[in-house]
Design an enzyme around this catalytic site. Structure first.
Site, mmCIF file in Angstrom:
data_model
loop_
_atom_site.group_PDB
_atom_site.id
_atom_site.type_symbol
_atom_site.label_atom_id
_atom_site.label_comp_id
_atom_site.label_asym_id
_atom_site.label_seq_id
_atom_site.Cartn_x
_atom_site.Cartn_y
_atom_site.Cartn_z
ATOM 1 N N GLU A 48 0.583 -1.154 -0.126
ATOM 2 C CA GLU A 48 -0.191 -0.020 -0.058
ATOM 3 C C GLU A 48 0.936 1.256 -0.052
ATOM 4 O OE1 GLU A 48 -2.456 1.550 -0.650
ATOM 5 O OE2 GLU A 48 -3.971 1.392 0.743
ATOM 6 N N ASP B 195 -3.921 5.766 5.818
ATOM 7 C CA ASP B 195 -4.662 7.035 6.473
ATOM 8 C C ASP B 195 -5.442 6.641 7.756
ATOM 9 O OD1 ASP B 195 -5.093 9.825 6.911
ATOM 10 O OD2 ASP B 195 -6.309 9.900 4.830
ATOM 11 N N PHE C 198 -1.265 16.131 3.336
ATOM 12 C CA PHE C 198 -1.359 15.558 1.976
ATOM 13 C C PHE C 198 -0.497 15.287 1.187
ATOM 14 C CE2 PHE C 198 -3.761 14.297 -1.614
ATOM 15 C CZ PHE C 198 -4.611 13.362 -1.263
ATOM 16 N N ARG D 115 1.263 11.839 -9.834
ATOM 17 C CA ARG D 115 1.672 10.440 -9.481
ATOM 18 C C ARG D 115 3.022 9.966 -9.878
ATOM 19 N NH1 ARG D 115 -2.668 7.251 -7.731
ATOM 20 N NH2 ARG D 115 -4.536 7.564 -8.761
HETATM 21 P P1 IMP Z 1 -7.467 4.934 4.175
HETATM 22 O O1 IMP Z 1 -8.421 4.036 3.833
HETATM 23 O O2 IMP Z 1 -7.901 6.327 5.113
HETATM 24 O O3 IMP Z 1 -6.309 4.478 4.922
HETATM 25 O O4 IMP Z 1 -6.937 5.350 2.778
HETATM 26 C C1 IMP Z 1 -5.852 5.019 2.167
HETATM 27 C C2 IMP Z 1 -5.821 5.400 0.853
HETATM 28 O O5 IMP Z 1 -6.268 6.868 0.937
HETATM 29 C C3 IMP Z 1 -4.630 5.331 0.241
HETATM 30 O O6 IMP Z 1 -4.248 4.214 -0.309
HETATM 31 C C4 IMP Z 1 -4.386 6.455 -0.683
HETATM 32 O O7 IMP Z 1 -4.905 6.017 -1.941
HETATM 33 C C5 IMP Z 1 -5.351 7.638 0.068
HETATM 34 N N1 IMP Z 1 -4.629 8.564 0.737
HETATM 35 C C6 IMP Z 1 -4.578 8.910 1.995
HETATM 36 N N2 IMP Z 1 -3.782 9.766 2.322
HETATM 37 C C7 IMP Z 1 -3.378 10.352 0.997
HETATM 38 C C8 IMP Z 1 -2.171 11.541 0.907
HETATM 39 O O8 IMP Z 1 -1.692 12.044 1.743
HETATM 40 N N3 IMP Z 1 -2.030 11.512 -0.456
HETATM 41 C C9 IMP Z 1 -2.673 10.636 -1.548
HETATM 42 N N4 IMP Z 1 -3.432 9.784 -1.162
HETATM 43 C C10 IMP Z 1 -3.936 9.562 -0.029
HETATM 44 MG MG MG Z 2 -4.085 3.896 -2.305
#
Ligand code: IMP
Ligand code: MG
Length: 174
Positions: free
Chosen positions: A94, A98, A147, A160
Site C-alpha cells: 500500500e 491514513d 496530504f 503520481r
Molecule cells: P485509508 O483507507 O483512509 O487508510 O486510505 C488509504 C488510501 O487513501 C490510500 O491508499 C491512498 O490512496 C489515499 N490517501 C490517503 N492519504 C493520502 C495522501 O496523503 N495522499 C494521497 N493519497 C492518500
Molecule cells: Mg491507495
C-alpha cells in the site's frame, strides 16, 4: 504549493531495506504480493525488484476517496485479484495508510477467502487521522500529517509520476 519531504534517494534506500527484511522474514517461502491500485503501482514495482523470493504478483483496486482529499468513509472494491488466494501468504503493498479503513477491509477480505496470513507493507504511515486500529508489518516512513503526492500518490489523479514525495499545501477539490 508543494514542498518536497522525501527525496528519490531516501525512498530508494528505504525500499532496498524493506526488500531485504521481507526477503529474510519469508525466506524459502512463496509470497503473493498484492498491490493496492492505483497508488501503490510505483512502490510495488520497485519493491518487487528488491525481494529475493519466489514472488507472485497481483493487484486489487479499491476506492475510498473521491476526487478530493478526504476519505469517503466507505471502501468499495472496483477490481479483485485474479490469482488464487486460498492457502497463500499475502503481503499487501500500500502507498499510504491514513484512516486505516482500506487495509482493515482488505485484510478481512483475504482472510475470508482462505489466505493463511495477510501482512501489510506500507510506504507511508500517516497516523493523524487513524479511525481503525491497524498496524503495518513493514513501514517505510512515518509522516505526522498533511496530504502527500508523488511516487504513485495522487491528488485528483495529478502528481503520481513525480519521482520524489511532496507535501501538498491546501489541497482543494478541483
Ligand atoms: P485509508 O483507507 O483512509 O487508510 O486510505 C488509504 C488510501 O487513501 C490510500 O491508499 C491512498 O490512496 C489515499 N490517501 C490517503 N492519504 C493520502 C495522501 O496523503 N495522499 C494521497 N493519497 C492518500
Ligand atoms: Mg491507495
Amino acid at each position: 504549493m508543494k514542498k518536497i519531504i522525501l527525496t528519490r534517494q531516501q525512498i530508494q534506500k528505504k525500499v532496498e531495506e524493506l526488500g531485504r527484511r521481507i526477503s529474510e522474514d519469508f525466506r524459502d517461502e512463496e509470497l503473493l504480493l498484492v498491490g493496492v491500485l492505483n497508488g501503490a503501482f510505483i512502490f510495488l514495482a520497485d519493491l518487487a525488484r528488491e525481494i529475493a523470493l519466489d514472488l507472485r504478483i497481483d493487484f486489487i483496486r479499491v476506492a475510498s476517496y473521491g476526487a478530493g482529499s478526504s476519505s469517503a468513509g466507505t471502501v468499495t472494491f472496483t477490481k479483485d485479484v485474479e490469482l488464487p488466494v486460498r492457502g497463500k501468504k499475502i503481503l499487501l503493498v500500500e502507498d499510504i495508510i491514513d484512516t486505516g479503513r482500506t487495509i482493515a477491509r482488505l485484510k478481512q477480505h483475504f482472510l475470508g477467502q482462505g489466505a493463511v496470513s495477510v501482512q501489510v507493507c506500507a510506504l507511508i504511515d500517516k497516523k493523524e487521522r487513524r479511525e481503525v486500529e491497524v498496524q503495518a508489518d513493514y513501514t517505510g516512513f512515518d509522516v505526522a500529517e498533511g496530504f502527500l503526492v508523488g511516487y504513485g500518490l495522487d491528488f485528483a489523479e495529478q502528481h503520481r509520476c513525480l519521482p520524489d514525495i511532496y507535501h501538498l499545501e491546501n489541497p482543494t477539490a478541483p
